[in-house]
Design an enzyme around this catalytic site. Sequence first.
Site, PDB file in Angstrom:
ATOM      1  N   ASN A 104       0.845  -1.196   0.000  1.00  0.00           N
ATOM      2  CA  ASN A 104       0.000   0.000   0.000  1.00  0.00           C
ATOM      3  C   ASN A 104       0.882   1.248   0.000  1.00  0.00           C
ATOM      4  OD1 ASN A 104       0.553   0.806   2.857  1.00  0.00           O
ATOM      5  ND2 ASN A 104      -0.329  -1.229   3.212  1.00  0.00           N
TER       6      ASN A 104
ATOM      7  N   ASP B  16      -4.038  -6.577   5.071  1.00  0.00           N
ATOM      8  CA  ASP B  16      -5.105  -7.388   5.670  1.00  0.00           C
ATOM      9  C   ASP B  16      -5.103  -8.805   5.096  1.00  0.00           C
ATOM     10  OD1 ASP B  16      -6.189  -5.455   7.383  1.00  0.00           O
ATOM     11  OD2 ASP B  16      -7.108  -4.453   5.670  1.00  0.00           O
TER      12      ASP B  16
ATOM     13  N   LYS C 245       9.432 -16.874 -10.607  1.00  0.00           N
ATOM     14  CA  LYS C 245       8.622 -15.797 -11.201  1.00  0.00           C
ATOM     15  C   LYS C 245       7.467 -16.397 -12.016  1.00  0.00           C
ATOM     16  CE  LYS C 245       8.863 -11.860 -14.272  1.00  0.00           C
ATOM     17  NZ  LYS C 245       9.628 -11.171 -15.297  1.00  0.00           N
TER      18      LYS C 245
ATOM     19  N   ASP D 151      -4.295 -10.077  12.801  1.00  0.00           N
ATOM     20  CA  ASP D 151      -4.527  -8.680  13.176  1.00  0.00           C
ATOM     21  C   ASP D 151      -3.649  -8.387  14.398  1.00  0.00           C
ATOM     22  OD1 ASP D 151      -5.592  -6.266  14.324  1.00  0.00           O
ATOM     23  OD2 ASP D 151      -7.301  -6.536  12.970  1.00  0.00           O
ATOM     24  N   ILE D 152      -2.553  -7.677  14.153  1.00  0.00           N
ATOM     25  CA  ILE D 152      -1.535  -7.496  15.204  1.00  0.00           C
ATOM     26  C   ILE D 152      -2.094  -6.738  16.406  1.00  0.00           C
ATOM     27  CG2 ILE D 152       0.763  -6.573  15.722  1.00  0.00           C
ATOM     28  CD1 ILE D 152       1.385  -6.793  12.684  1.00  0.00           C
ATOM     29  N   VAL D 153      -2.721  -5.590  16.122  1.00  0.00           N
ATOM     30  CA  VAL D 153      -3.159  -4.741  17.239  1.00  0.00           C
ATOM     31  C   VAL D 153      -4.261  -5.423  18.057  1.00  0.00           C
ATOM     32  CG1 VAL D 153      -4.940  -3.296  16.104  1.00  0.00           C
ATOM     33  CG2 VAL D 153      -3.463  -2.302  17.844  1.00  0.00           C
TER      34      VAL D 153
ATOM     35  N   PHE E  38      -4.581   3.039  14.735  1.00  0.00           N
ATOM     36  CA  PHE E  38      -4.879   4.057  13.728  1.00  0.00           C
ATOM     37  C   PHE E  38      -5.927   3.462  12.784  1.00  0.00           C
ATOM     38  CE2 PHE E  38      -1.869   7.757  13.506  1.00  0.00           C
ATOM     39  CZ  PHE E  38      -1.272   7.552  14.743  1.00  0.00           C
TER      40      PHE E  38
ATOM     41  N   LYS F 145     -13.690   0.755  15.045  1.00  0.00           N
ATOM     42  CA  LYS F 145     -12.403   0.062  15.246  1.00  0.00           C
ATOM     43  C   LYS F 145     -11.927   0.205  16.693  1.00  0.00           C
ATOM     44  CE  LYS F 145     -10.950  -0.167  10.484  1.00  0.00           C
ATOM     45  NZ  LYS F 145     -10.217   0.367   9.356  1.00  0.00           N
TER      46      LYS F 145
ATOM     47  N   LYS G 105     -11.602  -3.503  18.154  1.00  0.00           N
ATOM     48  CA  LYS G 105     -10.224  -3.957  18.390  1.00  0.00           C
ATOM     49  C   LYS G 105      -9.823  -3.761  19.856  1.00  0.00           C
ATOM     50  CE  LYS G 105      -8.830  -3.341  13.587  1.00  0.00           C
ATOM     51  NZ  LYS G 105      -7.749  -3.994  12.834  1.00  0.00           N
TER      52      LYS G 105
HETATM   53  O1  PMT Z   1       2.858   6.057   6.619  1.00  0.00           O
HETATM   54  P1  PMT Z   1       2.295   7.369   6.149  1.00  0.00           P
HETATM   55  O2  PMT Z   1       2.499   7.567   4.657  1.00  0.00           O
HETATM   56  O3  PMT Z   1       2.786   8.535   6.956  1.00  0.00           O
HETATM   57  O4  PMT Z   1       0.698   7.305   6.335  1.00  0.00           O
HETATM   58  C1  PMT Z   1       0.168   7.259   7.623  1.00  0.00           C
HETATM   59  C2  PMT Z   1      -0.980   6.244   7.702  1.00  0.00           C
HETATM   60  C3  PMT Z   1      -2.126   6.725   6.843  1.00  0.00           C
HETATM   61  C4  PMT Z   1      -0.529   4.863   7.248  1.00  0.00           C
HETATM   62  C5  PMT Z   1      -1.390   6.175   9.219  1.00  0.00           C
HETATM   63  O5  PMT Z   1      -1.792   7.431   9.661  1.00  0.00           O
HETATM   64  C6  PMT Z   1      -2.504   5.177   9.438  1.00  0.00           C
HETATM   65  O6  PMT Z   1      -3.683   5.437   9.280  1.00  0.00           O
HETATM   66  N1  PMT Z   1      -2.134   3.923   9.835  1.00  0.00           N
HETATM   67  C7  PMT Z   1      -3.065   2.773   9.949  1.00  0.00           C
HETATM   68  C8  PMT Z   1      -3.284   2.165   8.586  1.00  0.00           C
HETATM   69  C9  PMT Z   1      -4.212   0.973   8.611  1.00  0.00           C
HETATM   70  O7  PMT Z   1      -3.808  -0.100   8.326  1.00  0.00           O
HETATM   71  O8  PMT Z   1      -5.431   1.242   9.017  1.00  0.00           O
HETATM   72  P2  PMT Z   1      -6.598   0.100   9.122  1.00  0.00           P
HETATM   73  O9  PMT Z   1      -7.810   0.913   9.333  1.00  0.00           O
HETATM   74  O10 PMT Z   1      -6.556  -0.812   7.950  1.00  0.00           O
HETATM   75  O11 PMT Z   1      -6.215  -0.732  10.411  1.00  0.00           O
HETATM   76  C10 PMT Z   1      -6.681  -0.402  11.725  1.00  0.00           C
HETATM   77  C11 PMT Z   1      -5.627  -0.747  12.745  1.00  0.00           C
HETATM   78  O12 PMT Z   1      -5.395  -2.146  12.729  1.00  0.00           O
HETATM   79  C12 PMT Z   1      -4.290  -0.100  12.520  1.00  0.00           C
HETATM   80  O13 PMT Z   1      -3.770   0.325  13.760  1.00  0.00           O
HETATM   81  C13 PMT Z   1      -3.438  -1.212  11.924  1.00  0.00           C
HETATM   82  O14 PMT Z   1      -2.048  -1.060  12.252  1.00  0.00           O
HETATM   83  C14 PMT Z   1      -4.023  -2.418  12.617  1.00  0.00           C
HETATM   84  N2  PMT Z   1      -3.867  -3.680  11.860  1.00  0.00           N
HETATM   85  C15 PMT Z   1      -4.459  -3.839  10.639  1.00  0.00           C
HETATM   86  C16 PMT Z   1      -4.322  -5.039   9.980  1.00  0.00           C
HETATM   87  C17 PMT Z   1      -3.557  -6.076  10.568  1.00  0.00           C
HETATM   88  N3  PMT Z   1      -3.372  -7.234   9.959  1.00  0.00           N
HETATM   89  N4  PMT Z   1      -2.978  -5.880  11.760  1.00  0.00           N
HETATM   90  C18 PMT Z   1      -3.122  -4.715  12.417  1.00  0.00           C
HETATM   91  O15 PMT Z   1      -2.580  -4.542  13.517  1.00  0.00           O
END
Ligand code: PMT
Length: 402
Positions: A210, A279, A289, A306-308, A323, A337, A341
């Site tokens: 991404n 995700d 390849k 999902d780590i968090v 975030f 969220k 979460k």
């Molecule tokens: O890196 P930059 O270019 O500065 O941009 C910043 C940002 C936009 C990436 C940042 O501000 C941000 O929003 N980060 C979270 C991005 C994200 O994955 O959002 P989400 O809504 O998909 O996930 C929600 C939360 O779950 C996040 O804290 C994410 O880290 C966590 N997660 C998601 C998927 C996963 N498999 N494990 C996770 O822990």
Amino acid sequence: MNKLQNRRVLLGVTGGIAAYKAAELLRLCQSQGAEVRVVMTHGATEFVAPLTFQALSGSPVHTQLLDAEEEAAMGHINLARWADVIIVAPASASFISRAARGEASDLLSAIILATEKKVLIAPAMNRAMYEDKVTQKNLANLTERGMVMLGPDEGLQACGETGFGRMLEPGALLQDVVSVFQTGVLAGLNVLLNAGPTREAIDPVRYISNHSSGKMGFAMAQACAEAGAAVTLVAGPVQLVTPSGVERMDVTSAAEMSEAVMAKIEQVDIFIATAAVADYTPEHKAVEKIKKNDQKMQLNLVKTVDIVSTVSSTYPELFCVGFAAETNDVEMYGKAKLKNKSLDMLAANLVGVAEGGFNSDENALKIFWSGGEHQFEMTPKHSLAQQFVELMAEKYNEKHTT
Ligand code: PMT
């Protein structure tokens, strides 16, 4: 070292014999990694030529309030917004008087009036001028408005008199600039963050990823370190300099990021998940390849860990911040969220737009926690991170005192 990395210092120079020392202050700020811009009053230009500061800072020196070219490029409002901190050194009695009256008749006074950032004032003048009741009243006025007075020092003055009125030495002023960012609000705490994107390999040459640059997460890591925390940063594949004092672990995929986080998590007080973790990941990574033999190809994806959520459910005592990157309905998804979460705080931001979010130097965040919310408007990520960390420390302390 590099205690002002990524920081923008606006140096105001006013008319006084100590103006030449401002050049040394500029160099010292730069030596700590700061970007410095200079604003000079007319009086200051009588003591030191603007060219000196231009050559040292590598940027044009700003002297005029109403200058068609400067207004288009960097007028007083833009300069006030640009800075992370403003220091006026030396600050003459005349400038202090104008600032106390809230005048906006010259560029520097106008910036002081327009800024919402920390303003440091280093008075420098004859001792009798300094001791005069009017000057003292003016200084008290500025202090009451939240500005910080640095000195003056006592000693022999350029006018031959001895007393208070000498500007503090540049080295001491540098420490005061640095201390603006070293708030100590996370002193004694261990903070773990993840940042940047992950890459999910399809075959040895292709991957799914991404647009995350890591800037937001690195800014958060720097702000936590400046706030006194011991910081570990698990970084996805990004091209960013590690903030000073931060321990960095580089990873590539979501699985590696998860493993690195879980290896450290038991030692931390706060986990901040800024990373844009994939995700989904390909179910199988091709060893060689993949050839483009067919008109269509299908890729089977499976969910990543999902780590968090794993962290928050396994360690409920730990303070967990997530975030949310959303292209629409930011508030609704952000709040969902926070709950789904099981987070202590969630920072939601709009992505996929021209300003803010992914890869931009600026961002706006809507923060949610149980029973409250706060909006941080569009601002440079480093400044935003500092403000967010202050709020986070407040909420962390609330959780641990109740
Ligand atoms: O890196 P930059 O270019 O500065 O941009 C910043 C940002 C936009 C990436 C940042 O501000 C941000 O929003 N980060 C979270 C991005 C994200 O994955 O959002 P989400 O809504 O998909 O996930 C929600 C939360 O779950 C996040 O804290 C994410 O880290 C966590 N997660 C998601 C998927 C996963 N498999 N494990 C996770 O822990």
